[in-house]
Motif scaffolding. Structure first.
Motif, short mmCIF file in Angstrom:
data_model
loop_
_atom_site.label_atom_id
_atom_site.label_comp_id
_atom_site.label_asym_id
_atom_site.label_seq_id
_atom_site.Cartn_x
_atom_site.Cartn_y
_atom_site.Cartn_z
N ALA A 84 44.25 49.93 49.63
CA ALA A 84 43.82 48.45 49.79
C ALA A 84 42.66 48.06 48.90
O ALA A 84 42.00 48.91 48.35
CB ALA A 84 43.23 48.37 51.32
N ALA A 85 42.56 47.01 48.37
CA ALA A 85 41.40 46.52 47.85
C ALA A 85 40.01 46.59 48.78
O ALA A 85 40.21 46.51 49.91
CB ALA A 85 41.57 44.94 47.19
N ALA A 124 46.38 44.81 52.81
CA ALA A 124 46.10 44.42 51.67
C ALA A 124 44.86 44.47 51.25
O ALA A 124 44.24 44.69 50.07
CB ALA A 124 46.21 42.70 51.94
N SER A 125 43.61 44.30 52.03
CA SER A 125 42.25 44.48 51.58
C SER A 125 41.32 44.81 53.06
O SER A 125 41.80 44.79 53.94
CB SER A 125 41.59 43.54 51.14
OG SER A 125 41.95 42.29 51.77
N VAL A 126 40.30 45.35 52.47
CA VAL A 126 39.16 45.77 53.33
C VAL A 126 37.86 44.87 52.95
O VAL A 126 37.54 44.90 51.90
CB VAL A 126 38.69 47.19 53.67
CG1 VAL A 126 37.42 47.37 54.55
CG2 VAL A 126 39.84 47.97 53.93
N VAL A 127 37.39 44.05 54.01
CA VAL A 127 36.21 43.62 53.46
C VAL A 127 34.78 43.82 54.34
O VAL A 127 35.15 44.01 55.53
CB VAL A 127 36.31 41.80 53.96
CG1 VAL A 127 35.39 41.04 53.68
CG2 VAL A 127 37.73 41.30 53.11
N THR A 175 36.27 47.42 44.80
CA THR A 175 36.93 47.03 43.81
C THR A 175 36.75 45.54 43.42
O THR A 175 37.45 45.13 42.34
CB THR A 175 38.48 47.36 44.01
OG1 THR A 175 38.91 46.49 45.24
CG2 THR A 175 38.61 48.75 44.33
N GLY A 176 36.37 44.75 44.27
CA GLY A 176 36.19 43.33 43.87
C GLY A 176 34.91 42.75 44.50
O GLY A 176 34.69 43.21 45.72
N THR A 177 34.34 41.42 44.00
CA THR A 177 33.44 40.89 44.69
C THR A 177 33.50 39.50 45.16
O THR A 177 34.67 38.71 44.75
CB THR A 177 32.09 40.82 43.78
OG1 THR A 177 32.55 40.19 42.63
CG2 THR A 177 31.57 42.46 43.24
N LEU A 178 32.90 39.06 46.33
CA LEU A 178 33.06 37.62 46.87
C LEU A 178 31.56 37.04 46.62
O LEU A 178 30.74 37.37 46.57
CB LEU A 178 33.61 38.11 48.28
CG LEU A 178 34.69 38.92 48.55
CD1 LEU A 178 34.93 39.20 49.98
CD2 LEU A 178 35.78 37.96 48.32
N ARG A 179 32.14 35.61 46.66
CA ARG A 179 30.80 34.60 46.86
C ARG A 179 31.09 33.52 47.72
O ARG A 179 32.24 33.40 48.16
CB ARG A 179 30.51 34.13 45.23
CG ARG A 179 30.41 35.18 44.34
CD ARG A 179 29.51 34.36 43.13
NE ARG A 179 29.21 35.45 42.19
CZ ARG A 179 27.95 36.24 42.16
NH1 ARG A 179 27.26 35.82 43.09
NH2 ARG A 179 27.90 37.12 41.08
N PRO A 192 27.15 46.66 44.80
CA PRO A 192 26.69 47.77 44.31
C PRO A 192 26.11 48.89 45.21
O PRO A 192 26.13 50.12 44.82
CB PRO A 192 25.52 47.52 43.25
CG PRO A 192 25.86 45.89 42.95
CD PRO A 192 26.41 45.37 44.36
N GLN A 193 26.17 48.58 46.40
CA GLN A 193 25.38 49.53 47.53
C GLN A 193 26.56 50.04 48.22
O GLN A 193 26.35 50.78 49.14
CB GLN A 193 24.26 48.95 48.02
CG GLN A 193 22.84 48.99 47.41
CD GLN A 193 23.01 47.68 46.50
OE1 GLN A 193 23.31 46.85 46.80
NE2 GLN A 193 22.37 47.87 45.47
#
Length: 174
Positions: free
Chosen positions: A94-95, A70-73, A110-114, A104-105
């Motif tokens: 995967a996202a 589903a995703s890679v964090v 594809t998506g940002t987290l806070r 940015p680095q």
């Protein structure tokens, strides 16, 4: 015979697997810097999330297998935590998620987290905890096991013998 989970892994060695009620955690180490990567798999529906595509795309893709991803964090922007990211994302679709201050680095984000966000792992979730220090966007992921204790995936914000440690084994004050 089932062996007890120790969490000890070495580059190229076998994975360590921890079976929780709702989630399976598989930990591997990839070289050359002995970075940990974790595959989280929801036991209810098989959904998977990879934490830190650090290196060795072949080993990480073998770990993911045919079950999809589903995703890679990515826990922070240092290249030793995302060297295999482009290949893993390209092969799995995967996202790719990272904290907004480090994204940015990090290639192919594809998506940002806070802080306070959650990342779904099927019926389970992991919580994003922003821990400024190692990089401006370093994060820790917390899985709160409803049948046990919390599990933290810290990237490089904590590790034995690494930054933040004194020779005495004490954590250095900030």
């Amino acid at each position: 015979m089932t062996t007890a989970y120790t969490g000890e892994v070495t580059p190229g060695g076998p994975a360590a697997v921890r079976e929780l009620r709702d989630l399976t955690i598989t930990k591997v180490s990839v070289g050359p810097m002995d970075n940990n990567a974790y595959l989280l798999r929801c036991r209810a529906d098989g959904s998977r999330v990879l934490i830190d595509a650090a290196n060795d795309a072949g080993a990480l893709l073998a770990l993911v297998g045919d079950g999809g991803l589903a995703s890679v964090v990515t826990t922070h922007r240092h290249p030793d935590h995302w060297q295999a990211l482009s290949q893993v994302v390209r092969r799995t679709g995967a996202a790719s998620l990272a904290h907004a201050e480090d994204a940015p680095q990090i290639p192919v984000t594809t998506g940002t987290l806070r802080d306070g966000d959650t990342v779904p792992v099927g019926a389970c979730t992991v919580e994003v905890i922003h821990v400024v220090g190692h990089t401006p966007g370093s994060i820790v992921l917390a899985y709160r096991d409803p049948a046990g204790t919390a599990h933290l995936f810290t990237g490089d914000s904590l590790f034995p013998g690494g930054p933040g440690r004194r020779g005495t084994g004490e954590i250095s004050p900030a």
